[in-house]
Design an enzyme around this catalytic site. Structure first.
Site, PDB file in Angstrom:
ATOM      1  N   TRP A 150       0.808  -1.216   0.000  1.00  0.00           N
ATOM      2  CA  TRP A 150       0.000   0.000   0.000  1.00  0.00           C
ATOM      3  C   TRP A 150       0.841   1.266   0.000  1.00  0.00           C
ATOM      4  CZ3 TRP A 150       1.245   3.185   3.851  1.00  0.00           C
ATOM      5  CH2 TRP A 150       1.822   2.629   4.993  1.00  0.00           C
ATOM      6  N   ASN A 151       2.074   1.221   0.504  1.00  0.00           N
ATOM      7  CA  ASN A 151       2.864   2.456   0.596  1.00  0.00           C
ATOM      8  C   ASN A 151       3.563   2.740  -0.729  1.00  0.00           C
ATOM      9  OD1 ASN A 151       4.693   0.193   1.083  1.00  0.00           O
ATOM     10  ND2 ASN A 151       6.236   1.742   1.527  1.00  0.00           N
ATOM     11  N   GLY A 227       7.050  -6.076  -0.258  1.00  0.00           N
ATOM     12  CA  GLY A 227       6.260  -6.187   0.956  1.00  0.00           C
ATOM     13  C   GLY A 227       7.066  -6.757   2.101  1.00  0.00           C
ATOM     14  N   GLU A 249      11.436  -7.643  -2.984  1.00  0.00           N
ATOM     15  CA  GLU A 249      11.944  -6.399  -2.415  1.00  0.00           C
ATOM     16  C   GLU A 249      11.235  -6.235  -1.082  1.00  0.00           C
ATOM     17  OE1 GLU A 249      12.308  -3.179  -0.855  1.00  0.00           O
ATOM     18  OE2 GLU A 249      11.036  -2.312  -2.411  1.00  0.00           O
ATOM     19  N   LEU A 250      11.970  -6.523  -0.001  1.00  0.00           N
ATOM     20  CA  LEU A 250      11.350  -6.630   1.317  1.00  0.00           C
ATOM     21  C   LEU A 250      11.734  -5.435   2.191  1.00  0.00           C
ATOM     22  CD1 LEU A 250      11.933 -10.466   1.741  1.00  0.00           C
ATOM     23  CD2 LEU A 250      10.058  -9.274   0.586  1.00  0.00           C
ATOM     24  N   CYS A 283      10.268   1.215   3.375  1.00  0.00           N
ATOM     25  CA  CYS A 283      11.150   0.064   3.531  1.00  0.00           C
ATOM     26  C   CYS A 283      12.586   0.478   3.797  1.00  0.00           C
ATOM     27  CB  CYS A 283      11.076  -0.840   2.302  1.00  0.00           C
ATOM     28  SG  CYS A 283      11.495  -0.019   0.755  1.00  0.00           S
ATOM     29  N   GLU A 381      11.770  -4.590  12.401  1.00  0.00           N
ATOM     30  CA  GLU A 381      11.241  -3.551  11.510  1.00  0.00           C
ATOM     31  C   GLU A 381       9.846  -3.172  11.980  1.00  0.00           C
ATOM     32  OE1 GLU A 381      10.564  -2.523   6.804  1.00  0.00           O
ATOM     33  OE2 GLU A 381      10.136  -4.540   7.508  1.00  0.00           O
ATOM     34  N   GLU A 458      15.318  -3.636  -8.597  1.00  0.00           N
ATOM     35  CA  GLU A 458      14.364  -2.831  -9.338  1.00  0.00           C
ATOM     36  C   GLU A 458      15.031  -1.515  -9.701  1.00  0.00           C
ATOM     37  OE1 GLU A 458      10.883  -2.782  -6.747  1.00  0.00           O
ATOM     38  OE2 GLU A 458      10.066  -4.457  -7.909  1.00  0.00           O
TER      39      GLU A 458
END
Length: 489
Positions: A150-151, A227, A249-250, A283, A381, A458
Site C-alpha cells: 500500500w505504501n 512487501g 523487495e522486502l 522500507c 522492523e 528494481e
C-alpha cells in the site's frame, strides 16, 4: 459521498466477486467501496494476460511501439498526478505534499523504460566452432504477477510495470487490500493509454482468495513482490507450484551512521527525512541512528529540536508534515513494541502523550537504546516513526553495529572524510548506500537488498533484463553433410 473502484481485467472494468470498504486513516471512517477479486477473477485476469502475451497484436508489436505506449502512459500519469495524489493521501494517509511530488516523478520511470524498450539487445558469441554462427536473443519471460504494497504504490508499481512492458511481458498487478484505490484508479489511465486488452490487468483482494491463487497460478512465469518478509515466505512457497522466477523487495532495519566529523545540521535534517517522512512507513526508513559518542549529545539536541517543530495534522493539508499510519493494526503493533523496548531498558527522549483526535496517528518517537542494543525496537522492523539510537566509539564498532541485522536494504553514512566513506561503504552489507544524503531515488539506479531484505533489483537496466530470458540460437554455416550423428558437435 463514497467513491467506487473496480477491478480491471482484459480491458474491462469489473465489479468483482464482492466489495469491501476502504478506510481513511486520518478519520478511521470508510470513504471508498472497492471491488474484491476471488479465485475466479484471479484466473480470468491471468488467462487474459496469457492470451494477450500470445496474441500477434502484442507478440509482434515492435519494441519501439511498446515504448510509445509507455510514453503515453507517462504523459497520462503526469497529467493526472494531482488526482492520483489525492486518492493516495485519502487511502493511505501519506501527506499530500509527498504524494504530489512522488507521483509526478513516477512519470519519469515510465519514460525511462520507454527509452529502454528497444535497447535490450542480444549479442553474437565468438563461438569456438568454425562452421557455426551463434547468437543470444533477449525475449520476454511471459506473464508477470506484480504484487504491490500500500505504501508508495504508484512508484512501486512503476518499477515493475515499466520494465515488464518494455521487455514485452504482460501483467496482473495485485494492489494491496489496504489502500488499493490509487492503483485501481491508475488502471483507468492504462485503459486510456491504448494497451491491447489483457496486457496489464489490475486487481485487489485478500490473501487466501486473491494473492495465493495468483502467485501459484500455473500460467504465471514471474512474480515481482514488494512487501514484508512473512508474506514473501508464503509467496516463495506458492511459487514452488508454478516454478515462476521470483524477485523480492522486502523490508529493512537501515542504519544511519553519523561520524564525529559529520555536518551535524545536515545529518539531523537527513535523519528526520529518513525516519519521519511518510510517518516512517518506508522500507528504507533509517530506523537505527548509530552516532559517534563524541557528538551524540550535540546531534540529539539538534534532532529533538527539529522533531518538536514537525507539523502533525490532516494529511490533505499542504502544510502538514506528518500524517497517520495506514492501519489500526500497524499502530497497535508499534505501541506494543515501544512499550516492550522501554521495559527492556530503552529510554524515551520524545514526548509520550498520544496525538488527540480520530485516525491512526502515532507521534514521532526517539528511543535511546545505547544501554540495550538488543531491544526489540532496534532489531525489529516497525514500519513506523520510531528511531532507535545507539552510540559507537570507532569505525570498526560502527560497521559491526550497522551489519548486526538480518536485513540489508539501505544505509546512510555521514562523514566529511572521503577515504572513510569509501572504506565504510565497501564493508556495509546493504544494497543501497547514501553518503551525506538519504532517500534519493532515480529510475536509472538499481534498488534492492541482501539477506532478509530480499533478492533481485528494481530500477535501471538491471531490472529490465530480469523480465527477459535468453534464447541461444545456433546456425550451421557449412553445406557439407553432417557426418557422425553419434558425436556431439
Amino acid at each position: 459521498m463514497m467513491e467506487s473502484f473496480d477491478l480491471y481485467i482484459n480491458g474491462q472494468f469489473d465489479p468483482g466477486a464482492a466489495r469491501f470498504d476502504s478506510l481513511n486513516p486520518a478519520t478511521s471512517e470508510p470513504w471508498a467501496s472497492v471491488a474484491e477479486a476471488h479465485e475466479a477473477e484471479v484466473d480470468r485476469a491471468v488467462e487474459a494476460a496469457w492470451q494477450a502475451f500470445h496474441r500477434p497484436e502484442w507478440r509482434n508489436m515492435t519494441a519501439g511501439a511498446r515504448g510509445k505506449l509507455l510514453l503515453k502512459l507517462a504523459d497520462l500519469v503526469e497529467a493526472n498526478a494531482a488526482e492520483l495524489a489525492r486518492l493516495e493521501t485519502l487511502d493511505s494517509g501519506k501527506i499530500i505534499r509527498e504524494t504530489r511530488a512522488q507521483i509526478a516523478y513516477v512519470a519519469e520511470y515510465y519514460r525511462y523504460y520507454a527509452g529502454l524498450a528497444d535497447k535490450m539487445e542480444g549479442h553474437v558469441l565468438a563461438i569456438d566452432k568454425p562452421d557455426m554462427e551463434t547468437w543470444v536473443r533477449r525475449e520476454p519471460v511471459g506473464v508477470v504477477a506484480a504484487v504491490i504494497p500500500w505504501n508508495s504504490q504508484l512508484f512501486l508499481s512503476a518499477v515493475k510495470i515499466g520494465p515488464a512492458i518494455a521487455a514485452g511481458c504482460t501483467l496482473v498487478v495485485k494492489a494491496s487490500e489496504a489502500a488499493p484505490a490509487p492503483l485501481l484508479a491508475f488502471a483507468r489511465l492504462i485503459d486510456r493509454a491504448g494497451f491491447p486488452p489483457g496486457v496489464c490487468n489490475v486487481i485487489t483482494g485478500f490473501a487466501e482468495r486473491c494473492a495465493a491463487p495468483l502467485t501459484r497460478h500455473p500460467k504465471v512465469d514471474r512474480i515481482a513482490f514488494t512487501g514484508g518478509a512473512e508474506t514473501a515466505r508464503h509467496i516463495v512457497r506458492n511459487s514452488a507450484e508454478n516454478l515462476a522466477s521470483t524477485s523480492l523487495e522486502l523490508g529493512g532495519k537501515s542504519p544511519f551512521i553519523v561520524f564525529e566529523d559529520a555536518d551535524l545540521d545536515s545529518a539531523a535534517n537527513a535523519q528526520v527525512a529518513a525516519i519521519f517522512s511518510a510517518s516512517g512507513q518506508s522500507c528504507v526508513a533509517g530506523s537505527r541512528l548509530l552516532v559517534a559518542e563524541s557528538v551524540k549529545d550535540a546531534l540529539l539536541e539538534r534532532l529533538l529540536a527539529k522533531v518538536r517543530t514537525i507539523v502533525i495534522g490532516c494529511p490533505q493539508q499542504p502544510e502538514t508534515q506528518f500524517g497517520p499510519l495506514c492501519t489500526a493494526r500497524q499502530k497497535a503493533l508499534i505501541e506494543q513494541v515501544v512499550e516492550r523496548s522501554l521495559a527492556q531498558g530503552a529510554r524515551r527522549l520524545t514526548a509520550s502523550q498520544p496525538i488527540d483526535g480520530p485516525g491512526f496517528y502515532y507521534p514521532p518517537t526517539i528511543l535511546d537504546c545505547s544501554d540495550c542494543p538488543q531491544a526489540e525496537s532496534v532489531t525489529r522492523e516497525l514500519f513506523g516513526p520510531v528511531l532507535s539510537v545507539l552510540s559507537f566509539r570507532d569505525e570498526a564498532e560502527a560497521i559491526a553495529l550497522a551489519n548486526a541485522t538480518e536485513y540489508g536494504l539501505a544505509a546512510g553514512v555521514f562523514t566529511q572524510n572521503l577515504t572513510r566513506a569509501h572504506r565504510v561503504t565497501r564493508q556495509l552489507r546493504a544494497g543501497v548506500v547514501w553518503l551525506n544524503t538519504y532517500r534519493a531515488v532515480s529510475p536509472l539506479a538499481p534498488f534492492g537488498g541482501y539477506g532478509q531484505s530480499g533478492f533481485g533489483r528494481e530500477g535501471g537496466m538491471e531490472a529490465a533484463l530480469e523480465y527477459t530470458t535468453s534464447k541461444t540460437v545456433w546456425l550451421r554455416t557449412s553445406d557439407a553433410p553432417i557426418d557422425d550423428p553419434f558425436v556431439m558437435r
